[in-house]
Design a protein around this motif. Structure first.
Motif, mmCIF file in Angstrom:
data_model
loop_
_atom_site.group_PDB
_atom_site.id
_atom_site.type_symbol
_atom_site.label_atom_id
_atom_site.label_comp_id
_atom_site.label_asym_id
_atom_site.label_seq_id
_atom_site.Cartn_x
_atom_site.Cartn_y
_atom_site.Cartn_z
ATOM 1 N N VAL A 124 13.573 -1.536 5.710
ATOM 2 C CA VAL A 124 14.078 -0.162 5.756
ATOM 3 C C VAL A 124 15.315 -0.165 6.651
ATOM 4 O O VAL A 124 15.234 -0.518 7.831
ATOM 5 N N PHE A 125 16.446 0.200 6.086
ATOM 6 C CA PHE A 125 17.705 0.201 6.830
ATOM 7 C C PHE A 125 17.915 1.563 7.488
ATOM 8 O O PHE A 125 17.756 2.604 6.863
ATOM 9 N N ARG A 126 18.298 1.511 8.762
ATOM 10 C CA ARG A 126 18.554 2.747 9.506
ATOM 11 C C ARG A 126 20.052 2.996 9.639
ATOM 12 O O ARG A 126 20.863 2.083 9.477
ATOM 13 N N ASP A 127 20.398 4.226 9.954
ATOM 14 C CA ASP A 127 21.806 4.613 10.062
ATOM 15 C C ASP A 127 22.538 3.907 11.200
ATOM 16 O O ASP A 127 23.767 3.787 11.184
ATOM 17 N N ASP A 128 21.785 3.434 12.202
ATOM 18 C CA ASP A 128 22.426 2.772 13.349
ATOM 19 C C ASP A 128 22.552 1.261 13.160
ATOM 20 O O ASP A 128 22.743 0.520 14.125
ATOM 21 N N ALA A 129 22.444 0.800 11.909
ATOM 22 C CA ALA A 129 22.595 -0.624 11.561
ATOM 23 C C ALA A 129 21.474 -1.487 12.113
ATOM 24 O O ALA A 129 21.643 -2.693 12.299
ATOM 25 N N THR A 130 20.321 -0.872 12.375
ATOM 26 C CA THR A 130 19.124 -1.633 12.699
ATOM 27 C C THR A 130 18.158 -1.500 11.515
ATOM 28 O O THR A 130 18.392 -0.722 10.594
ATOM 29 N N VAL A 131 17.075 -2.274 11.567
ATOM 30 C CA VAL A 131 16.133 -2.259 10.446
ATOM 31 C C VAL A 131 14.697 -2.212 10.957
ATOM 32 O O VAL A 131 14.415 -2.520 12.122
ATOM 33 N N SER A 132 13.795 -1.844 10.057
ATOM 34 C CA SER A 132 12.368 -2.047 10.293
ATOM 35 C C SER A 132 11.831 -2.810 9.086
ATOM 36 O O SER A 132 12.354 -2.680 7.967
ATOM 37 N N ILE A 133 10.818 -3.621 9.309
ATOM 38 C CA ILE A 133 10.253 -4.455 8.249
ATOM 39 C C ILE A 133 8.821 -4.007 7.983
ATOM 40 O O ILE A 133 8.011 -3.876 8.913
ATOM 41 N N GLU A 134 8.510 -3.760 6.715
ATOM 42 C CA GLU A 134 7.190 -3.298 6.308
ATOM 43 C C GLU A 134 6.534 -4.341 5.413
ATOM 44 O O GLU A 134 7.218 -5.175 4.804
ATOM 45 N N PHE A 135 5.218 -4.283 5.330
ATOM 46 C CA PHE A 135 4.443 -5.289 4.603
ATOM 47 C C PHE A 135 3.546 -4.586 3.579
ATOM 48 O O PHE A 135 2.355 -4.377 3.820
ATOM 49 N N PRO A 136 4.108 -4.228 2.422
ATOM 50 C CA PRO A 136 3.377 -3.396 1.466
ATOM 51 C C PRO A 136 2.363 -4.117 0.591
ATOM 52 O O PRO A 136 1.525 -3.462 -0.032
ATOM 53 N N SER A 137 2.431 -5.434 0.518
ATOM 54 C CA SER A 137 1.549 -6.150 -0.395
ATOM 55 C C SER A 137 0.104 -6.128 0.088
ATOM 56 O O SER A 137 -0.160 -6.123 1.295
ATOM 57 N N PRO A 138 -0.851 -6.123 -0.844
ATOM 58 C CA PRO A 138 -2.270 -6.130 -0.459
ATOM 59 C C PRO A 138 -2.636 -7.420 0.251
ATOM 60 O O PRO A 138 -1.980 -8.445 0.083
ATOM 61 N N ARG A 139 -3.688 -7.366 1.053
ATOM 62 C CA ARG A 139 -4.132 -8.561 1.765
ATOM 63 C C ARG A 139 -5.653 -8.561 1.848
ATOM 64 O O ARG A 139 -6.312 -7.543 1.718
ATOM 65 N N ASN A 140 -6.202 -9.731 2.095
ATOM 66 C CA ASN A 140 -7.652 -9.908 2.078
ATOM 67 C C ASN A 140 -8.262 -9.924 3.475
ATOM 68 O O ASN A 140 -9.339 -10.465 3.690
ATOM 69 N N GLY A 141 -7.573 -9.337 4.442
ATOM 70 C CA GLY A 141 -8.100 -9.301 5.799
ATOM 71 C C GLY A 141 -7.402 -10.248 6.747
ATOM 72 O O GLY A 141 -7.558 -10.148 7.962
ATOM 73 N N CYS A 142 -6.604 -11.177 6.186
ATOM 74 C CA CYS A 142 -5.832 -12.100 7.017
ATOM 75 C C CYS A 142 -4.452 -11.504 7.261
ATOM 76 O O CYS A 142 -3.770 -11.102 6.322
ATOM 77 N N ASP A 143 -4.022 -11.455 8.507
ATOM 78 C CA ASP A 143 -2.736 -10.851 8.835
ATOM 79 C C ASP A 143 -1.675 -11.877 9.234
ATOM 80 O O ASP A 143 -0.685 -11.533 9.875
ATOM 81 N N LEU A 144 -1.861 -13.138 8.863
ATOM 82 C CA LEU A 144 -0.902 -14.165 9.258
ATOM 83 C C LEU A 144 0.428 -13.999 8.539
ATOM 84 O O LEU A 144 1.486 -14.037 9.155
ATOM 85 N N CYS A 145 0.387 -13.808 7.235
ATOM 86 C CA CYS A 145 1.617 -13.727 6.440
ATOM 87 C C CYS A 145 2.036 -12.286 6.211
ATOM 88 O O CYS A 145 1.197 -11.390 6.114
#
Length: 231
Positions: A124-145
């Protein structure tokens, strides 16, 4: 074997795209990311946490990053013909990536491949040229990737008779254990060997196409569905 029931899952960075665009983008727009990346490659942290730590280092607009990606990308020279062959044969192909969505979608569109479904992390790109990263894909309880490729593969299991995985690196190790057939570049091949998982070495998608054609032809011969004359 009904070829409509075959699914090919391809990694993106280092596979569909010959160079690693994630690393290329971070080298240009996330100064200092390499130290965090070393923790990832030595298994101290997973890619999800690595991304969250690298996230504040990103500086740049979406336009700047997309333009840079399009100038630096090197799509595998045989991927276009490989994908066309898959479509002709009724074989489904999707991309699974632990990379970032904006450069994947831009590169696919550049080559007229925007119809390919892909799974990845989201920026997600912000107006101040910084970003945030989101993880929308489903997962099976492991949060490594950031993107749990194994969960996505398993979600397609009932719809296909054969799932083929094509990859090159660390984020491909887990899904390869669940795939029916694996094509692997050297790093992934070594990881598969250590885990007792059979795989086929390849250099590019010409290799994958030729080897896969032979495997499918032999399978059809064995089933008697497509007799072939042997010389």
């Amino acid at each position: 074997m009904d070829r409509n029931r075959i699914l090919i899952l391809c990694d993106f960075d280092g596979t569909t795209c010959s160079n690693d665009m994630g690393n290329t983008i971070m080298n240009r727009f996330a100064e200092g990311w390499r130290e965090i990346d070393r923790s990832y490659y030595t298994n101290v942290i997973g890619s999800r946490l690595a991304y969250l730590q690298i996230q504040p280092l990103f500086k740049g607009t979406k336009r700047e990053m997309v333009d840079y990606a399009l100038g630096e990308e090197k799509l595998d020279p045989y991927f276009l013909s490989f994908y066309a062959s898959c479509r002709e044969k009724g074989i489904d192909l999707k991309i699974l990536s632990d990379g970032l969505d904006f450069y994947i979608s831009s590169i696919l569109q550049k080559h007229g491949l925007q119809e390919i479904e892909f799974y990845s992390n989201r920026v997600v790109f912000r107006d101040d040229a910084t970003v945030s990263i989101e993880f929308p894909s489903p997962r099976n309880g492991c949060d490594l990737c950031g993107t749990c490729k194994s969960t996505i593969l398993e979600a397609h299991r009932e719809a296909y008779d054969l799932i083929i995985y094509v990859g090159d690196g660390y984020s491909d190790v887990c899904p390869c254990q669940k795939a029916d057939l694996v094509f692997a570049k050297p790093i992934l091949s070594e990881k598969c060997r250590k885990r007792g998982k059979a795989c086929i070495a390849y250099e590019n998608f010409r290799d994958v196409g030729e080897i896969l054609d032979g495997i499918l032809a032999d399978t059809e011969d064995a089933a008697g569905s497509s007799p072939r004359r042997r010389r």
